[in-house]
Write a protein that holds these residues in place. Structure first.
Motif, short mmCIF file in Angstrom:
data_model
loop_
_atom_site.label_atom_id
_atom_site.label_comp_id
_atom_site.label_asym_id
_atom_site.label_seq_id
_atom_site.Cartn_x
_atom_site.Cartn_y
_atom_site.Cartn_z
N PRO B 4 -5.94 -55.04 -39.20
CA PRO B 4 -4.77 -55.52 -38.47
C PRO B 4 -5.17 -56.30 -37.22
O PRO B 4 -6.24 -56.07 -36.66
CB PRO B 4 -4.04 -54.23 -38.08
N GLN B 413 3.80 -58.27 -41.06
CA GLN B 413 4.05 -56.82 -40.99
C GLN B 413 4.04 -56.21 -42.39
O GLN B 413 3.46 -55.14 -42.60
CB GLN B 413 5.39 -56.54 -40.29
N GLY B 416 0.80 -55.34 -43.53
CA GLY B 416 0.08 -54.35 -42.71
C GLY B 416 -0.87 -54.99 -41.71
O GLY B 416 -1.80 -54.35 -41.23
N ARG B 419 1.53 -54.89 -36.17
CA ARG B 419 2.19 -53.60 -35.93
C ARG B 419 3.69 -53.62 -36.23
O ARG B 419 4.36 -54.64 -36.09
CB ARG B 419 1.97 -53.16 -34.49
N THR B 420 4.19 -52.47 -36.64
CA THR B 420 5.65 -52.32 -36.80
C THR B 420 6.17 -51.32 -35.77
O THR B 420 7.37 -51.07 -35.70
CB THR B 420 6.01 -51.82 -38.20
#
Lengths: 435, 434
Positions: B4, B413, B416, B419-420
């Motif tokens: 990420p 998102q 992945g 960030r969520t």
């Protein structure tokens, strides 16, 4: 007979710091001191009460004049901590529509360009409701935070303030009012022929300019100042729109102060009506006169049991260590300072206990009673003084006190027809100078 | 699987793209901060780590020797003070980091330390300081100086400035505030210390007249390109913003910063290098390609003028004096951003000025396409560079922000990659993941 309509404003003594804490109605004032919620509530309550403005007092040093240590200041959270009011101001104006918000900024600490820019931004963001409380700095501990051993001597600080003020005003008006054209046809945002350098070369400051932002809604912010010394008054008479004044000596002295300022303003070529003199008061209000006096007695008892609290402020402002005298020893003639002169002069010949009992700054003008009683007292005082209004101050600021003023005293004043019921203009200065 | 990465947005407290067909009333309304309130809510929803407000304090006059072009296009001026905007943005959001730029050449360190500490309280631990040394003499002249010190001296000043500011933030020990109702003691003076700093450039007594905010030290952000700047960034910064259109150079830069950080005894993972990009997102590949060409290809006269004026005010060299179709000059010297200028000359050796500005008008590697295509490209870039994310920079309209925040970011998102949620309480902890 009633006084002519007068103005109300709020002086947030001790600035963006710890307000009421540890007392019966402090709420979570101790824990939540850094949360701006109390300040937003204050602004909204006072806008509801149609106040003209709120001054956020400030200083940027750790005081240690009393007893030569910061112990008592930190113990009681007196004059410290304090956070930067220039970033509290936008939160207060964001939550309101009409009331003026006035951060304090010192001409001894900022460069005129940086200060002019910050105030210009705040005036844009508040859509014309920003003021600047002009201070020159008094305590040498602050000077030492800015690379100096001490500030300039008292009167010369005002010479510097004069120059600072002139330069800042030049920067605020370095863009003509119609410099922003927003012409989509030619893709032109701004007209460079209406944006001018200031090329200022003074004794203390120089700046090329122009400011890197257009004129704000008020053009010049509304100026507030509190100089009580002869040199301070001279500065006020040419620069200030609102003057913070004490009430030492009661209405007769208040009137003399105002008459003097108005005469000096006229000499400086201004209309005396463009300078509003507002007197600091801390009314004690309860449901009945009897309860209000009982509250007053409790406050006196507390002050007498904790004499140092009252002397902490006096020491840091005057730069004289009041712990050196016994509570019943007379402060000798000839005591001088490079700090706040007017305050010290009012202490000479008295004992610390006497000064405390009089309630410093409140003099023999005690304002205690039910909302109606206090409203009548203020009405009467204004009638005698001639104008221009009051600044409410409370060091022990909590929501209960705000409500006593905004929801108790102000409606009583409005019933007498001596304070406004509606704002007549959109900008701070227009409202202030409306009557 | 690509790890990420972080997203941030590069912004100014300045007029948005007021002449764009999708400007709305932005040309008039930006002064109040309401426009920025709207866009930051979008960014927080889209998982951005922070919004950064660059800043400068002058009206440029380098290009053509007058402010005409700068003001015509509202380029580098006007700019309002971002410090005053941050509290409003904090009030309207809960997690996203808020970074303001302040120059070590113009602020007294005490004011800056106090301002940042106040903002750290007001944002509940979400403030950052983008440290700049300033590079324009015309800005220095607004602050009463004839010219700025030389480039390397400015970094020496910045080092001492940052040192003083950190000492001030540390001048209240943890636990100094006791708030004891019984004894009426608010704070313990034995835990609050003057710093008595006497250095080459600053003398500051201290202590700060307030306790530090939740982060202690706000996040420091920096954009050093020169050797002195890179050392400064590697030593002090948590987020670094970098600009390079060439992917191998991006990788080289990040590795260099990480190596320098190790030399200073820091964990290289505690520094996130974010690269400027200007993605062009559309519903179809074709549409995106066309839009990208419109923005960065065949430049109009106005675009050329704006680009040259921008370069002129950053480098303090008047680019209006050069012939657009002559070879790019190779002997330019400045006391401004020398590293940007050197890089610019080197990259454009053998090209004409016109050719070079086509590349210059976009700040990072080209990214355009549908949200999925842009996401693919960003994934590839991070894979090759090694990390750590992107700083989006583009003329600002609500529509463009929505394309990124409701189109591209949700795609990232879903994969992945972005960030969520914000699991940590402070900006710094979210950025570093611990």
């Amino acid at each position: 007979m009633s006084a002519d309509p007068f103005h109300l404003a709020w002086f947030a003594a001790d600035g963006f710091g710890v307000k009421s804490w540890g007392k019966t109605f402090s709420g979570r004032g101790g824990q939540d001191w850094a949360d701006p919620a109390l300040w937003i509530d204050l602004a909204q309550a006072l806008e509801r009460a149609r106040f003209d403005f709120i001054i956020i007092e400030d200083s940027s040093y750790m005081p240690d004049t009393y007893g030569g240590t910061s112990e008592a200041y930190l113990k009681t959270a007196t004059a410290t901590p304090k956070m930067d009011p220039s970033v509290l101001a936008p939160l207060m104006s964001h939550a309101t529509k009409k009331i003026g918000i006035v951060p304090t900024m010192s001409v001894s600490e900022h460069h005129p360009y940086g200060l002019a820019r910050t105030i210009n931004t705040l005036d844009h963001m508040s859509q014309g409701r920003t003021g600047w409380n002009i201070v020159t700095g008094s305590n040498d501990n602050a000077a030492k935070n800015y690379g100096l051993d001490d500030w300039l001597e008292h009167d010369e600080r005002y010479d510097m303030a004069d120059e600072f003020f002139d330069l800042a005003c030049r920067l605020w008006t370095s863009w003509e009012e119609d410099a922003v054209v927003l012409d989509e046809a030619t893709g032109t945002w701004g007209d460079f022929t209406k944006v001018h350098t200031v090329d200022f070369q003074g004794t203390y400051f120089s700046s090329r300019g122009p400011l890197n932002a257009p004129q704000s809604p008020q053009g010049l912010p509304t100026f507030v100042q509190a100089g009580g010394s002869p040199r301070g008054k001279k500065f006020d008479a040419r620069a200030a729109n609102a003057i913070i004044s004490g009430v030492e000596g009661g209405p007769a002295k208040m009137k003399a102060f105002r008459d003097d300022i108005r005469a000096q303003a006229a000499l400086a070529g201004r209309s005396p009506d463009d300078v509003k003199v507002l007197y600091l008061i801390s009314p004690i209000i309860a449901e009945t006169d009897e309860e209000a006096w009982a509250k007053r007695r409790r406050q006196t008892e507390f002050a007498e049991a904790h004499p140092e609290i009252g002397l902490l402020h006096l020491s840091r402002h005057s730069r004289i260590d009041f712990s050196q005298w016994d509570l019943d020893e007379v402060i000798p003639e000839g005591t001088t300072t490079n700090g706040h002169r007017q305050q010290l002069e009012q202490c000479i010949g008295k004992t610390p206990r006497q000064i405390l009992r009089e309630g410093f700054g409140q003099g023999n003008f005690e304002i205690v009673g039910s909302p109606d009683t206090v409203a009548a007292q203020l009405d009467e005082a204004m009638e005698e003084v001639g104008g221009d209004g009051f600044l409410i101050a409370s060091r022990d600021l909590n929501r209960r006190y705000i409500s006593e003023i905004a929801d108790g005293l102000v409606p009583a004043l409005q019933r007498r027809g001596v304070v406004r019921e509606e704002y007549s203009h959109d900008t701070f200065r227009d409202n202030l100078l409306a009557f | 699987m690509t790890k990420p990465f972080h997203l941030a947005w590069f912004n100014s407290f300045a007029p948005p793209a007021w002449a764009s067909p999708f400007a709305g009333d932005a040309g008039n309304e930006w002064f109040t901060g309401e426009y920025h309130v709207d866009i930051i809510k979008q960014m927080e929803r889209a998982g951005f780590d922070f919004i950064m407000f660059e800043d400068s304090t002058f009206v440029p006059e380098t290009y053509g020797g007058s402010s005409e072009i700068a003001l015509k296009y509202s380029q580098h001026a006007p700019k309002l003070d971002p410090m005053a905007l941050l509290p409003i943005l904090a009030r309207e959001t809960s997690h996203i980091g808020l970074v303001a730029t302040a120059s070590t050449s113009f602020y007294p360190p005490f004011i800056l330390a106090r301002l940042m500490a106040t903002l750290d309280h007001l944002t509940k631990g979400r403030v950052g300081w983008n440290v700049v040394t300033s590079s324009e003499d015309i800005a220095a002249q607004n602050y009463g100086m004839d010219k700025l010190p030389d480039h390397d001296v400015r970094y020496e000043v910045a080092e001492e400035f940052v040192d003083v500011v950190k000492q001030l933030w540390d001048s209240w020990e943890p636990g100094a505030v006791v708030m004891d109702r019984e004894t009426g003691r608010y704070a313990d003076h034995t835990k609050v210390h003057p710093i008595h700093h006497r250095g080459k450039h600053f003398a500051v007594r201290g202590p700060l007249n307030m306790p530090p905010g939740p982060q202690g030290h706000p996040v420091l952000c920096q954009a050093g390109g020169s050797p002195a700047g890179r050392d400064f960034a590697a030593k002090n910064a948590t987020a670094i913003i970098a600009t390079n259109p060439v992917i191998s150079k991006m990788k080289e830069y990040r590795e260099d910063i990480r190596a320098r950080a190790e030399k200073f005894g820091r964990d290289p993972d505690d520094i996130k290098v974010l690269f400027q990009v200007s993605p062009v997102v559309a519903e179809t590949s074709e549409g995106a390609k066309k839009a990208h060409h419109q923005r960065f290809g065949a430049l109009s006269h106005a675009q050329i003028e704006q680009t040259l004026a921008g370069i002129s005010s950053t480098t303090e060299i008047d680019f209006s004096q050069f012939d657009l179709d002559a070879p790019f000059p190779q002997d330019l010297k400045t006391n401004g951003h020398q590293s940007i200028l050197d890089d610019f000359m080197k990259r454009n050796k053998g090209k004409t000025l016109r050719e070079s500005i086509e590349e210059r008008s976009q700040f990072g590697p080209p990214i355009f396409g549908t949200p999925a295509e842009c996401a693919d490209r960003m994934e590839e870039i991070v894979e090759e560079v090694g990390g750590d994310g992107f700083l989006i920079m583009s003329p600002s309209t609500r529509r463009y922000i929505d394309e990124i925040c409701s189109g591209l970011a949700p795609e990232l998102q879903r994969r992945g990659l972005v960030r969520t949620s914000y699991p940590q309480p402070t900006f710094k902890q979210n950025l570093l993941g611990h």
